[in-house]
Design an enzyme around this catalytic site. Sequence first.
Site, PDB file in Angstrom:
ATOM      1  N   ASP A 134       0.850  -1.290   0.088  1.00 31.90           N
ATOM      2  CA  ASP A 134       0.084  -0.007  -0.072  1.00 31.90           C
ATOM      3  C   ASP A 134       0.914   1.277  -0.115  1.00 31.90           C
ATOM      4  OD1 ASP A 134      -2.444   1.555   0.062  1.00 31.90           O
ATOM      5  OD2 ASP A 134      -2.655   1.164   2.198  1.00 31.90           O
ATOM      6  N   HIS A 190       2.510   3.359  -9.138  1.00 30.12           N
ATOM      7  CA  HIS A 190       2.099   1.951  -9.070  1.00 30.12           C
ATOM      8  C   HIS A 190       3.297   1.455  -9.845  1.00 30.12           C
ATOM      9  CE1 HIS A 190      -1.539   2.530  -7.488  1.00 30.12           C
ATOM     10  NE2 HIS A 190      -1.899   3.304  -8.524  1.00 30.12           N
ATOM     11  N   LEU A 245      10.265 -20.811  -4.771  1.00 28.85           N
ATOM     12  CA  LEU A 245       9.562 -19.839  -3.806  1.00 28.85           C
ATOM     13  C   LEU A 245       8.235 -19.891  -4.620  1.00 28.85           C
ATOM     14  CD1 LEU A 245       9.032 -17.291  -2.175  1.00 28.85           C
ATOM     15  CD2 LEU A 245       9.584 -15.876  -4.100  1.00 28.85           C
TER      16      LEU A 245
HETATM   17  C1  IPE Z   1      -5.508  -2.625  -0.098  1.00 28.57           C
HETATM   18  O1  IPE Z   1      -5.165  -1.099  -0.206  1.00 28.57           O
HETATM   19  C2  IPE Z   1      -5.472  -3.302  -1.335  1.00 28.57           C
HETATM   20  C3  IPE Z   1      -4.085  -3.319  -1.961  1.00 28.57           C
HETATM   21  C4  IPE Z   1      -3.109  -3.003  -1.446  1.00 28.57           C
HETATM   22  C5  IPE Z   1      -4.284  -4.223  -3.415  1.00 28.57           C
HETATM   23  P1  IPE Z   1      -6.208  -0.284  -0.654  1.00 28.57           P
HETATM   24  O2  IPE Z   1      -5.350   1.201  -0.560  1.00 28.57           O
HETATM   25  O3  IPE Z   1      -7.301  -0.336  -1.520  1.00 28.57           O
HETATM   26  O4  IPE Z   1      -7.220  -0.296   0.950  1.00 28.57           O
HETATM   27  P2  IPE Z   1      -7.889   0.989   1.925  1.00 28.57           P
HETATM   28  O5  IPE Z   1      -8.899   1.767   0.831  1.00 28.57           O
HETATM   29  O6  IPE Z   1      -6.914   1.948   2.016  1.00 28.57           O
HETATM   30  O7  IPE Z   1      -8.631   0.283   2.925  1.00 28.57           O
HETATM   31  C1  IPE Z   2      -1.405   0.395  -3.331  1.00 26.49           C
HETATM   32  O1  IPE Z   2      -1.363   1.743  -3.357  1.00 26.49           O
HETATM   33  C2  IPE Z   2      -1.860  -0.140  -4.606  1.00 26.49           C
HETATM   34  C3  IPE Z   2      -3.357  -0.789  -4.817  1.00 26.49           C
HETATM   35  C4  IPE Z   2      -4.108  -0.622  -4.108  1.00 26.49           C
HETATM   36  C5  IPE Z   2      -3.835  -0.876  -6.296  1.00 26.49           C
HETATM   37  P1  IPE Z   2      -2.575   2.726  -3.465  1.00 26.49           P
HETATM   38  O2  IPE Z   2      -2.925   3.053  -4.807  1.00 26.49           O
HETATM   39  O3  IPE Z   2      -3.619   2.222  -2.494  1.00 26.49           O
HETATM   40  O4  IPE Z   2      -1.815   4.111  -2.694  1.00 26.49           O
HETATM   41  P2  IPE Z   2      -2.416   5.064  -1.840  1.00 26.49           P
HETATM   42  O5  IPE Z   2      -2.771   4.005  -0.752  1.00 26.49           O
HETATM   43  O6  IPE Z   2      -3.595   5.688  -2.225  1.00 26.49           O
HETATM   44  O7  IPE Z   2      -1.377   5.927  -1.318  1.00 26.49           O
HETATM   45 MG    MG Z   3      -4.029   2.553  -0.702  1.00 28.83          MG
END
Ligand code: IPE
Ligand code: IPE
Ligand code: MG
Length: 245
Positions: free
Chosen positions: A18, A35, A129
């Site tokens: 995240d 990303h 792995l």
């Molecule tokens: C969780 O992250 C999903 C992934 C890392 C793929 P999100 O960014 O979607 O989760 P919330 O919205 O902060 O709970």
């Molecule tokens: C995690 O990073 C990747 C996915 C959930 C796809 P985020 O896109 O949620 O990044 P933040 O949390 O908005 O910074």
């Molecule tokens: Mg996120």
Amino acid sequence: MGSENTSKLPTHIAIIMDGNGRWAQARGQERREGHRAGVEALRRIVKDCSDLGVHYLTVFSFSTENWGRPRDEVSFLMSLLERYIESDLADLHSEGVRVRVIGRRNGLSDKICRLIDRAESLTANNNRLFFQIAFNYGGREELADAAARLARRAANGTLDPELINGDVFSAELLTAGMPNPDLIIRTSGESRLSNFMLWQGAYSELYFTDVFWPDFVREHMEAAIVHYAERERRFGLVSVSAETD
Ligand code: IPE
Ligand code: IPE
Ligand code: MG
């Protein structure tokens, strides 16, 4: 069930990757750059886990809820998975990595589904792995789908409902045959599961770090493993030292 790892190196590490968007925003860049950098971090961590002797790695890369993001971002995330498999599959295979993608296939393009099938079949016999990518994955959906399959078998007489227990249920999940995660890491300062491995994580150690996923490197992984090694996992029992008192 009952087979959770108690040694110091986690057998199975799961990561909620995240913070890509905030990483990019902090640099004045578009979320998609985050990303992109996130994929680089993933490449490094797969190698590190393999070097460290971790046997199972699961990463959460797209949740069932992430469909609700702006269309551009969703399609970018889809294309990233596509490109990742296309560009990295041969290397993963040559490094002995077994790939599995868990999550619902509906909603994914035919092309992605074909790539996933190819990745899984090409690497099926690798055993250095076991790398599991949770994509279009939701823990509640996984549990509901498993319950529905068991209910269908009970209704058509091929399963005695009295025999349904935790092991039978586990075997119905997308992670069937894989040990539960010993350690779940979440980056970016959030301390929630966001619908990730709700069943499998029942006794996982949870580790939260403020580091955004694109900045997560081997040292951070090692710190998480040290934290894990210092924990005493009791699985509902009493402490080993209390037992010998
Ligand atoms: C969780 O992250 C999903 C992934 C890392 C793929 P999100 O960014 O979607 O989760 P919330 O919205 O902060 O709970
Ligand atoms: C995690 O990073 C990747 C996915 C959930 C796809 P985020 O896109 O949620 O990044 P933040 O949390 O908005 O910074
Ligand atoms: Mg996120």
